[in-house]
Enzyme design. Structure first.
Site, short mmCIF file in Angstrom:
data_model
loop_
_atom_site.label_atom_id
_atom_site.label_comp_id
_atom_site.label_asym_id
_atom_site.label_seq_id
_atom_site.Cartn_x
_atom_site.Cartn_y
_atom_site.Cartn_z
N GLU A 71 9.49 33.80 28.78
CA GLU A 71 8.34 33.12 29.04
C GLU A 71 7.70 32.83 27.62
OE1 GLU A 71 4.52 35.26 30.27
OE2 GLU A 71 4.47 33.99 31.97
N TYR A 75 2.78 25.61 28.75
CA TYR A 75 3.35 26.89 29.29
C TYR A 75 4.78 26.39 29.72
CZ TYR A 75 4.64 30.67 32.53
OH TYR A 75 4.96 31.88 33.17
#
Ligand code: GDP
Ligand code: MN
Length: 397
Positions: A207, A119
């Site tokens: 993101e 992530y």
């Protein structure tokens, strides 16, 4: 402003980030040709909507099949078949709201063999007033769960704006992500690309979930979600033209045409207020008295009668609205202008729900007179507390 995954990937590719080859498809009959242009042996078919959690989502229509909005296919035919099942159907994810979002575009991508899912995000950290990298070894579809149950697995690194991005930032992130050898080098370069793109394009959010390590050991952007600062869009016509209005709340879209600061919410009490602070306070006090606001709306200081009329129309077009509270503390905004706007709007669209009006400040007497002589069924309120109490009582009984 948000953009689609395929647009985000094209933008990041231009900055030099590694992304897979892919094709956007809007008509099912084009799917086979599009998939055929990619190498295989794995294809990924991805619904393009402005909501995350597509992989774990589900479609409302039974003929879309059991799977979510991200589907793996082992042949061109299978990729075309999955595209056909998704286009025009409604995908519900944990971010889309219960109504879901219609899938108007599908992105067919060259599938990647995955060794690890990481992530990575960039955001503006309000606390440190700096751009911050946020990363975790636990990437993939459960990052919300990681944040809730093992927050220590999510790390963040601020960048000092005076010095900007430096390779040591990238190395720290690489070590936090457990990367080795060549991957560290790739990470340093990639984080530099992300930082540059973020700053140059005035992003609010970047993101990448997941950022993957392929089976070959290379880093790759597998999913990308970019959000841009709307106030800076005038500097980026290339970004502005990526806007997909079909993804936006129709009421918010309408409001943006009139330059109104409007945000749709789920509650039952429509609010028309001047000033962002007073609008927030109005929402708070509605909640305090046991109801929920249907929107945030700051009509601003220099609003015209026409703008107020449009704002009122937008509020009444929301079928969840069971009552309206107009709360104006006229400083720059004049109470008579608000009153004229409200009266004009009600004459045009009618008033089917209770309306409480609290006016105070510049030209308040004139404003009250306009309302009182209008023949409208308006409940007058003296102050913020009185207004909130009255509208909640009128709606809830
Ligand atoms: P999201 O559910 O909206 O976040 O969509 P993602 O693009 O993140 O995809 C969800 C998941 O699908 C990823 O976490 C991967 O596990 C899987 N996935 C997506 N693309 C590929 C791919 O190219 N190869 C493989 N093997 N899995 C993929
Ligand atoms: Mn994702």
């Amino acid at each position: 402003m948000n953009i689609h995954e395929y647009q985000a990937k094209a933008l990041l590719r231009d900055f030099g980030a590694p992304v897979s080859d892919g094709r956007v498809v809007t008509r099912a009959e084009d799917a086979k040709t599009a998939a055929g242009e990619l190498d295989g042996p794995l294809w990924v078919v991805k619904a393009q909507i402005h909501a995350g959690g597509r992989g774990k989502g589900s479609f409302k229509e039974a003929d879309a099949g059991e799977k979510g909005g991200v589907r793996l296919a082992k042949s061109v035919e299978e990729a075309a078949e999955e595209t056909k099942k998704m286009l025009g159907r409604t995908l519900v994810t944990h971010q889309s709201g219960p109504a879901g979002k219609q899938v108007n575009r599908v992105y067919i991508e060259d599938g990647s063999p995955i060794a690890r899912e990481l992530y990575l995000a960039l955001l503006v950290d309000r606390q440190s007033s700096r751009i911050s990298f946020v990363c975790s070894t636990e990437g993939g579809m459960d990052i919300e769960e990681v944040a809730a149950s093992t927050p220590e697995k999510i790390l963040s690194f601020d960048v000092d704006p005076a010095t900007g991005y430096h390779p040591y930032h990238g190395r720290r992130i690489a070590f936090a992500l457990g990367l080795e050898g060549q991957q560290v080098k790739q990470c340093v370069r990639l984080m530099g690309i992300f930082y540059k793109a973020f700053v140059e394009k005035d992003m609010e959010q970047l993101e990448i979930n997941p950022l993957i390590v392929t089976e070959g050991g290379d880093l790759k952007v597998l999913d990308a979600k970019l959000g841009f600062d709307s106030n800076a869009l005038y500097r980026h016509p290339d970004v502005a033209q990526l806007r997909d209005e079909t993804e936006e709340d129709p009421k918010e879209l309408e409001a943006s045409k009139y330059d109104l600061n409007y945000i749709a919410l789920d509650g039952e009490i429509g609010c028309m207020v001047n000033g962002a602070g007073l609008a927030m306070a109005t929402m708070d006090i509605i909640k305090l008295y046991g109801a929920e606001p249907a929107n945030f709306l700051d009509v601003g200081g220099g609003a015209t009668k026409e703008k107020v009329t449009e704002a009122f129309k937008i509020i009444t077009s929301d079928e969840n609205v069971k009552g309206i509270l107009v709360n104006i503390f006229g400083g720059i905004m004049r109470c008579d202008v608000i009153a004229e706007g409200v009266v004009a709007a009600v004459k045009e669209v009618g008033l089917k729900v209770p309306l409480v009006v609290r006016l105070e400040g510049t030209n308040v007497e004139k404003g009250k007179e306009i309302i009182n002589t209008s023949g409208l069924d308006v409940i007058a309120a003296d102050d913020l507390k009185d207004g909130a109490e009255k509208i909640v009582k009128a709606v809830k009984g």
